[in-house]
Write an enzyme that holds these catalytic residues in place. Structure first.
Site, PDB file in Angstrom:
ATOM      1  N   ASP A 153       0.854  -1.194   0.000  1.00  0.00           N
ATOM      2  CA  ASP A 153       0.000   0.000   0.000  1.00  0.00           C
ATOM      3  C   ASP A 153       0.890   1.245   0.000  1.00  0.00           C
ATOM      4  OD1 ASP A 153      -2.431   1.356  -0.106  1.00  0.00           O
ATOM      5  OD2 ASP A 153      -2.614   1.467   2.073  1.00  0.00           O
ATOM      6  N   LYS A 155       2.062   4.652  -1.049  1.00  0.00           N
ATOM      7  CA  LYS A 155       1.452   5.854  -1.641  1.00  0.00           C
ATOM      8  C   LYS A 155       1.967   7.037  -0.834  1.00  0.00           C
ATOM      9  CE  LYS A 155      -2.435   4.942   1.332  1.00  0.00           C
ATOM     10  NZ  LYS A 155      -3.831   4.668   1.510  1.00  0.00           N
ATOM     11  N   ASN A 158       1.522   7.383   2.959  1.00  0.00           N
ATOM     12  CA  ASN A 158       2.271   6.497   3.851  1.00  0.00           C
ATOM     13  C   ASN A 158       3.750   6.865   3.910  1.00  0.00           C
ATOM     14  OD1 ASN A 158       0.116   4.979   4.638  1.00  0.00           O
ATOM     15  ND2 ASN A 158       0.334   3.501   2.974  1.00  0.00           N
ATOM     16  N   ASP A 171       2.963   2.672   8.127  1.00  0.00           N
ATOM     17  CA  ASP A 171       1.720   1.962   7.889  1.00  0.00           C
ATOM     18  C   ASP A 171       1.879   0.651   7.133  1.00  0.00           C
ATOM     19  OD1 ASP A 171      -0.884   1.626   8.396  1.00  0.00           O
ATOM     20  OD2 ASP A 171      -1.513   3.566   7.644  1.00  0.00           O
ATOM     21  N   THR A 193      -4.559   0.974  -2.881  1.00  0.00           N
ATOM     22  CA  THR A 193      -5.313   2.200  -3.120  1.00  0.00           C
ATOM     23  C   THR A 193      -5.474   2.346  -4.636  1.00  0.00           C
ATOM     24  OG1 THR A 193      -4.273   3.071  -1.169  1.00  0.00           O
ATOM     25  CG2 THR A 193      -5.261   4.685  -2.645  1.00  0.00           C
TER      26      THR A 193
END
Ligand code: ADE
Length: 308
Positions: A153, A155, A158, A171, A193
């Protein structure tokens, strides 16, 4: 910072199961709670002060009730065990884990500079600065992959900055360790995401955790340099179609070297997509990379604590 009272149109108390933490309250007589730094569907993050040392920390608060309701117990346990293992200058450290009857608290290293995303929202980065953050990101991602840990994840939200404006990844709630890999060697959970998701995840065929992280890193590099997403559309299906075709245009200020590099990363075919080793050897990437401190395990003191 304006007071946050709602999340997705719902009262904020919904997010953490009805109980609100109060500014200045003392957690476990150890931490004094400060302002709310951010929040998501399952967690809120506060600034706090360690009462023994006076140091700043970030405390991530999650409601046990919501974790149980969403069957996230295994995810949280995995996040704890993963974060405890990781020691890298560009990864947020987990100091300790505490729990009450209703909540779980992660005491994390505080990244004073906040979200890198907040800086992007103000414009775009120069090619040199984009390269610096990308190199730090890849150094941390390579470290994780070599330990069988995939973030899944990645992005800008994070990615945080510390007080020296150095990158810190946070995260790992969605990340998977290699034990979760199925006999075919691929991961099968649909997560991530939308704008940062690799085409093979959208195709729901199972995927290689390393390859999807590389794809997300490519999207991040594009956003750092352009200030906007490479594949975007208000209609999610149209956006997915663009992602699967892997067709994107670079802004006019992108150098031909970076354009070529981005094309190698944002290759919709995971089998021909660039690997981390190939990235590190790329002339655009290599510039100044040796200066990044890449730690080895024996540079750190590994001790088993009884927390959590
Ligand atoms: N927001 C989320 N996590 C954070 C952290 N560790 N430091 C600062 N801001 C944050």
């Amino acid at each position: 910072m304006p007071e946050i009272r709602e999340y997705n149109g719902k009262p904020l108390s919904y997010v953490t199961g009805g109980e609100e933490e109060e500014l200045g309250c003392k957690l476990f007589k150890k931490y004094e709670l400060g302002k709310l730094l951010g929040y998501g569907a399952f967690a809120k993050v506060y600034h706090a002060r360690d009462l023994r040392t006076g140091e700043s920390v970030a405390i991530k608060v999650m409601s046990k009730q919501r974790i149980l309701k969403k069957n996230l117990t295994a995810h949280i346990k995995r996040e704890i065990s993963i974060l405890r293992q990781l020691r890298h200058p560009h990864i947020v450290r987990l100091h300790e884990v505490m729990a009450t009857k209703t909540k779980i608290y992660f005491v994390l290293e505080f990244a004073k500079g906040g979200e890198l995303f907040g800086k992007i929202a103000k414009g775009r980065f120069s090619e040199n600065l984009s390269r610096k953050y990308f190199q730090q990101l890849i150094s941390a991602v390579e470290y994780c992959h070599s330990r069988g840990v995939f973030h899944r994840d990645l992005k800008p939200e994070n990615l945080l900055l510390d007080d020296d404006w150095e990158l810190k990844i946070t995260d790992f709630g969605l990340s998977a360790v290699s034990e979760q890999i199925q006999p075919d060697g691929l991961l099968h959970t649909l997560c991530g995401t939308p704008a940062y998701v690799a085409p093979e995840i959208l195709a729901k065929k199972g995927y290689d955790g390393a390859k999807v992280d590389i794809w997300s890193c490519g999207i991040i590099l594009y956003v750092l340099n352009a200030g906007y997403l490479p594949f975007n559309d208000p209609n999610l299906m149209v956006m997915y179609r663009k992602i699967c075709k892997g067709q994107f245009r670079c802004p006019k200020w992108t150098s031909p070297e970076l354009k070529r590099f981005l094309t190698r990363i944002l290759d919709p075919n995971p089998n021909t997509r660039i690997t981390i080793q190939e990235m590190i050897n790329d002339p655009w990437f290599r510039n100044g990379y040796e200066e990044i401190k890449y730690p080895t395990d024996n540079e750190f003191e590994f001790k088993n604590s009884s927390e959590g």
